[in-house]
Design an enzyme around this catalytic site. Sequence first.
Site, PDB file in Angstrom:
ATOM      1  N   GLY B 280      16.193 -30.801  20.625  1.00 37.82           N
ATOM      2  CA  GLY B 280      15.366 -30.556  21.781  1.00 37.82           C
ATOM      3  C   GLY B 280      13.576 -30.817  21.388  1.00 37.82           C
ATOM      4  O   GLY B 280      13.596 -31.661  20.476  1.00 37.82           O
ATOM      5  N   SER B 281      12.884 -29.973  21.962  1.00 39.55           N
ATOM      6  CA  SER B 281      11.440 -30.515  22.004  1.00 39.55           C
ATOM      7  C   SER B 281      10.771 -30.178  20.591  1.00 39.55           C
ATOM      8  O   SER B 281       9.821 -30.962  20.405  1.00 39.55           O
ATOM      9  CB  SER B 281      10.837 -29.336  22.926  1.00 39.55           C
ATOM     10  OG  SER B 281      11.163 -29.271  24.129  1.00 39.55           O
ATOM     11  N   VAL B 282      11.433 -29.701  19.676  1.00 41.20           N
ATOM     12  CA  VAL B 282      10.881 -29.851  18.235  1.00 41.20           C
ATOM     13  C   VAL B 282      10.758 -30.954  17.830  1.00 41.20           C
ATOM     14  O   VAL B 282      10.048 -31.697  16.945  1.00 41.20           O
ATOM     15  CB  VAL B 282      11.625 -28.913  17.195  1.00 41.20           C
ATOM     16  CG1 VAL B 282      11.338 -27.157  17.467  1.00 41.20           C
ATOM     17  CG2 VAL B 282      13.149 -29.085  17.169  1.00 41.20           C
ATOM     18  N   LYS B 284       9.662 -33.595  19.459  1.00 40.12           N
ATOM     19  CA  LYS B 284       8.452 -34.403  20.006  1.00 40.12           C
ATOM     20  C   LYS B 284       7.519 -34.380  18.712  1.00 40.12           C
ATOM     21  O   LYS B 284       6.405 -35.106  18.766  1.00 40.12           O
ATOM     22  CB  LYS B 284       7.845 -33.382  21.040  1.00 40.12           C
ATOM     23  CG  LYS B 284       8.652 -33.611  22.249  1.00 40.12           C
ATOM     24  CD  LYS B 284       8.205 -32.765  23.475  1.00 40.12           C
ATOM     25  CE  LYS B 284       9.365 -32.862  24.677  1.00 40.12           C
ATOM     26  NZ  LYS B 284       9.041 -31.560  25.458  1.00 40.12           N
TER      27      LYS B 284
END
Lengths: 104, 571
Positions: B280-282, B284
Amino acid sequence: MRIVILAALLMTLASAFVLYSSNYDTRQFELRVAEQERAIEKARGDIAVLKAERAHLARPDRIEPLARALGLGPASEKQLASSPDDALARLTPDATGSVQRKGN
Amino acid sequence: MNGNEQPRDSSAETAPRAANGPLRTLIATAAMALFFMAIGAQLVRLALMGLGDGSISLNEAVAQSFARPDIVDRNGRLLATDVEAYSLFADPARVIDRDEVVEKLAVVFPDLDRAALRRDLSDRNRRFVWVRRLLSPRTAQQVHELGLPGLDFRRELRRAYPGGKLAGHLLGHVNIDNKGVAGIERYVDEVVGVESVQGATLAERPPVRLSIDIGVQHAVEAELADAVQRFEAQGAAAIVLDVGTGEVMASASLPTVDPGQPSTSLGNLDKVAGSTFELGSVFKTLTIAMALDSGLATPETVLDVRKELTAGRFTIKDLHPLRRPLSVAEVFLHSSNVGSAMLATQAGAQRFQDFLRQMQLLGPMRTEAGPIAPPQLPQRWGDVETMTTAYGHGIALAPLQFAAAAASVVNGGHKVTPTFVKRPEDSGIAEIPVLSANTSATMRTLMRRNVAERAGTGKRAEVAGYEVGGKTGTAEMPGVGGYREKAVISSFLSAFPMSKPRYLVFVLLFEPKGTTESGGEVLASRNAAPTAGRLISRIGPLLGLLPTQAAIPGAPGLAFDASSAAKYETR
């Protein structure tokens, strides 16, 4: 001639005796070596067990509650004081300088 | 013939008798001397060789095991060692009353398989039958007190783990012959070497020194257990990594396993290196680092993220849309899916893949504890895959492999190879650049802002005096027929102190629930971030980093005397 034979006989007896006694000594020494080797082995085994026991007693999940009970905890920036006077001023009977567990 | 010879013979007998007298005596003497010499030689031989120690070597081939070196942590504290244990065997030929033996042993060992033992004991041709191996001294004493003939003990080596379940996943385990079959124990067999021994001879090799620190490992496991309880999660994992050397200071995965009692239950797999997850967002963090490093964008570049992106059957949208164009910095701080997808699309699939390859994310990786679970990549890498990968979906990685890549983002841009074995003090680490130092500095600032600013998603990870920086990630877990909305992996990627990062902390919580503690939400900002914060406040001092007031605005800028940090070494 007779004297030679007699001497040889005595020599034989003496050497047999020497041989036998040194043989006997050797066996005794061997027993002692084996005994000491066993003792060494046992001591090494004991050391291994004691090392494991010591590490088991020093394991962190046993030490942590003990340390917490003594009021110890991770260092925190709250323990910093700008001057000795500042530090003394904070000294109250119940403040031991350690911080309680954070974030609860 | 006979008549002829008779006289000659008799004459020869009388005449030479006197002449041959001394010769015969000499022969007899020589024979006697030889005889005595033979006896003497035999005596000497016996004296030198001994009679043998009388012990029987009946079953040497059966009772072979391995003497293993100790495993210690980076400060020399014991994690695994060999101790002597007693193994019980029976000699069927010497057993007098089979039934008595079986019945009496069943009292000591309630779970004894009586039928099997009776069958083994019935075979009088066998001289050796294992009854039970690696007994505790107390049980051995109980058996000894039964006084049954035909039973005897052998001393063998048994692996002991004084820390209990501490670092159980990492250590792996050994089989009944004390041979390493998993984790670091296997590495010990394959690389360090073990000695094949009979009986209980302890190894003399120097201990294997791991990179982990028992204190840090315990703190991590304790905080994770606490977080699992607080947020009612199914599991948790965390890694503490030295960003300079790649040494893993702690690696924990809950539920834990006991290296002394290995189980093969699937729920207990190592989540750090043994499984892959869509993070997920980590992720990014890497997408934006790529955009900055390739010169596609600066933190101030503005992207119009108001429109949802559609790609194929996917619609990419933001969780909390701000309805205004965002700068790249804001894309990071507000964790905009649309913004990251746009940046990745701008770079193109090829450049994005090349970047990830350079960060060692696309290939297999291995550590001393065995191969890391290989990354699960999209089957074909088109525009859609580029977009979803930008925010960490469609690509599944082992947390350890991701942590190593993230460590290069914060450490000034050089390659990090994770290791579980302590590097020698003097070994230089080759600094292979994978990112520019500027990009790394910009990413550090962004990560720090994400924790220090009130609007940052990581603000609950702030620990006074440690300059924590980080990125949250809440990834929906794939289930049957799509993603499950309320089942998430929430994670927090952080490093400290952000001005010159020393350690990376990556925390993952699996399927946390919205509890009162997290305000009813399952977002990483409400569960993983505060867990990371608590973790850092605990492990900082253990790692020799003490908090300063310098980083706190308005504070007098005090610091602990860094040289006074407690360090200890045990032998």
